[in-house]
Write a protein that holds these residues in place. Sequence first.
Motif, PDB file in Angstrom:
ATOM      1  N   CYS A   1     -55.214  78.311 134.388  1.00 46.63           N
ATOM      2  CA  CYS A   1     -54.172  78.853 135.270  1.00 46.63           C
ATOM      3  C   CYS A   1     -52.989  77.888 135.360  1.00 46.63           C
TER       4      CYS A   1
ATOM      5  N   GLU B   1     -47.425  81.716 123.179  1.00 49.36           N
ATOM      6  CA  GLU B   1     -48.420  80.885 123.866  1.00 49.36           C
ATOM      7  C   GLU B   1     -48.823  81.494 125.196  1.00 49.36           C
ATOM      8  N   LEU B   2     -47.854  82.014 125.920  1.00 53.17           N
ATOM      9  CA  LEU B   2     -48.155  82.636 127.212  1.00 53.17           C
ATOM     10  C   LEU B   2     -49.033  83.865 127.021  1.00 53.17           C
TER      11      LEU B   2
ATOM     12  N   ARG C   1     -60.626  82.474 129.389  1.00 57.81           N
ATOM     13  CA  ARG C   1     -59.949  82.574 130.683  1.00 57.81           C
ATOM     14  C   ARG C   1     -60.937  82.699 131.824  1.00 57.81           C
TER      15      ARG C   1
ATOM     16  N   CYS D   1     -46.534  77.048 131.278  1.00 58.83           N
ATOM     17  CA  CYS D   1     -45.933  77.754 130.147  1.00 58.83           C
ATOM     18  C   CYS D   1     -44.942  78.809 130.626  1.00 58.83           C
ATOM     19  N   LYS D   2     -45.290  79.509 131.710  1.00 59.18           N
ATOM     20  CA  LYS D   2     -44.388  80.535 132.239  1.00 59.18           C
ATOM     21  C   LYS D   2     -43.104  79.919 132.790  1.00 59.18           C
TER      22      LYS D   2
ATOM     23  N   TYR E   1     -52.700  83.100 126.794  1.00 55.42           N
ATOM     24  CA  TYR E   1     -53.381  82.812 128.049  1.00 55.42           C
ATOM     25  C   TYR E   1     -53.760  84.075 128.821  1.00 55.42           C
TER      26      TYR E   1
ATOM     27  N   GLU F   1     -52.100  75.669 133.061  1.00 53.27           N
ATOM     28  CA  GLU F   1     -51.387  75.696 131.779  1.00 53.27           C
ATOM     29  C   GLU F   1     -50.522  76.941 131.653  1.00 53.27           C
ATOM     30  N   ARG F   2     -51.025  78.072 132.126  1.00 55.95           N
ATOM     31  CA  ARG F   2     -50.248  79.300 132.047  1.00 55.95           C
ATOM     32  C   ARG F   2     -49.033  79.236 132.957  1.00 55.95           C
TER      33      ARG F   2
ATOM     34  N   ASP G   1     -52.479  88.034 130.437  1.00 56.36           N
ATOM     35  CA  ASP G   1     -51.556  88.485 131.477  1.00 56.36           C
ATOM     36  C   ASP G   1     -52.312  88.595 132.790  1.00 56.36           C
TER      37      ASP G   1
END
Length: 774
Positions: free
Chosen positions: A750, A322-323, A461, A756-757, A326, A752-753, A328
């Motif tokens: 951003c 999932e990450l 993105r 997730c991170k 999104y 959500e990422r 890198d």
Amino acid sequence: MNDLIPLVNKLQDVFNTIGSDQIDLPQIVVVGSQSSGKSSVLETIVQKDFLPRGNGVVTRRPLVLQLVNTHLSSMPPSSVSSDGTLNEAPDRAEFLHLPNKQFFDFEEVRKEIETETARVAGQNKAISRTPIHLKIFSKNVLNLTLVDLPGVTKIPVGDQPTDIEKQTRNLILDYILKPNSVILAVSPANVDLANSDSLKLARQVDPEAKRTIGVLTKLDLMDAGTNSLDILSGRAYPLKLGFIGVVNRSQADIQINKPMADAFKSETEFFQNHPAYRAIAHRCGTNFLAKTLNTILMNHIRDKLPDIKAKLNSLIGQTQQELTSYGDPTFTGKAHRGSLILQLLTKFASDFVAAIDGTSADISTKELCGGARIYYIFNNVFGAALDSVNPCENLSVQDIRTAIRNSTGPRPSLFVPEIAFDLLVKPQIKLLEPPSLRCVELAYEELVKICHNCGGKDLSRFPRFHAKLIEVVSDLLRERLGPTSDYVESLISIQRSYINTNHPDFIGGGGAMSALERASQKKKKDVDRTRRLSAVNMALAGNGGDSPAREENPEKPLSSAMANLSVHQATERADRERERERLNHVSQHGGPNNVSTSSMNGSPHGPNAGSKDTFLNYFFGGPQQRNDRPILQESAHRSGNVHNVAKEMVMPKTVLDGEPLDFDKKLDHMTDSEEFSGLNEREDMETQLIRSLITSYFNITRKSIQDLVPKAVMHLLVNYSREAVQNRLVATLYKEELFNDLLQEDDNLCAERAKCKAMLDVFKNAFTIINEAM
């Protein structure tokens, strides 16, 4: 082995940082009815008064209680002095929602629980699913993780919600349904066990009673002569983990703040001195309950740890994927911005071309899309629109007659003028222009739709970048729309500029006349047949009174009818002969023009004097003259004075008194209905001939336009756009001064990422903790 419970506490702390409950951690869930003694059991285990008390529902939010033993063997090195003695740290409590605050006074802990409960659940005794996390550090406790839930209630009291029982049961079931939870079912001993709500709920989720441990409270309040030995021995209601009996402090002991040490001593004396429980006294009491819970929880954690590790491993893989979706954020640095933009440009252009060519990986199976819709526009929409155009639309008989007469000027026509055909067919060809231009617009709209659907999750993105890509491609399509529409208009103008009557598919004048002549002859035959049938019917009707004669000779009426028909035809022939003689007499006195016309058409007694006149002889001027030609000659013959005729043709605009002539008034107010009130047979034939020629030529033009317009659209709009889209995108957007603006990420993405991170870091940290423990 002793580190398993602190391990779970660490995992719980890790997961609490992100508020995730995806991992079902082993824990003990305390279940009981209202006023069953749950709070007293917990306070006795902790050996502190810290839980709210009162009437009605007091526990209105789940309380996740972590007990941490601060003994020397379980303390961190910083808490041990240099001489090896334990630093005397007082018992303390910490709340998750107050991370930087420690409570040493447990009365303040109680007040904070009440305040936090009221803040979330309100003041009306309602319950909330949001848990309160409390961690207590003490050298008098064993490592445990307990969850205190609201007690099961039956009837709403005061301003409680009417469905308070349903809410409470659903909340309890949410916790005890988890297979990694151990159910601590608290039941009062002075109430029949068959009415125990906690055991009833436990049986619903744990029918085999493998993870349920029973606690009997208020053993000291049972009626004299009764005991719960059968229950504690497991004979009345067997549980795999058994029942444990406890004696809590009474309400009077609580009010006088009886010390916990005295309470433990009183409990021990009760079991040792009671005649029924004396034999099992070593398996009763709060101390034995705490040790048993500690052992059960450690064994449960040991059994479930491999499953937890496998679950964590799976969650790490899913979260990592999932990450990655999104994107890198490190790749958007200054050193990589150019390559990232170029990569996204190429991906967008490739998706656009693939959608047109039908080679996209995401082709829909539910509806037409991309290039297939363009083909549908060409083949179905445009073709049907052209077929629906009537070749003689808005072209009346009066329009055709007016064009014929205007094209001859003041002269009468011997043939149908070709100029009239040109004048009439060009506006009809113009009718093909609106559907042709609409075809261009539909193809343009479809390309714009394709453009908006391009770009995957990578472009999502960067919403500004995506919008710019769509804007540039839309501008390119809009630039090509004008030239394409102009070219399609020129195709129609080209068809109108030169009417090629030598086209091999054109029916031509001879073909049209032959077709009309065949149709005319067929019509005459039909009329003659109808007349003969009418005559036969009249003859049969005339002899209708002589029925016996008809019966004796049935063929007589038919022969009589044929005789009457012969007489009728002879009469018609005689009438035609008389009319022909009259016309010959007129032509002999009508001047040189009529004489020459008569000589051209033959003598009345020549070969063409028969009863049957062919179409060609009639159409180009046969023995019978047109009604509109001898008007002036007959007028001159009747007046007997050519000077009078010339005088009439002068037609001065005014007379001496300046008044307009009556003829001018009549000419100015002449209507179409007066001018075309009666069409003779020749004029009708001319009109039909023009219609046939227009239809034939229009069909040729329509077929040509139906072939040329899609080709023009494909060449000038579709193919040009698909070939030029990448170059246009690079030339417009690949500029270093635009990089910062184009690579501005969406705020929601951003967030959500980042979430997730953080979750991925938590899972990895938990996985590391388990690996170290195993």
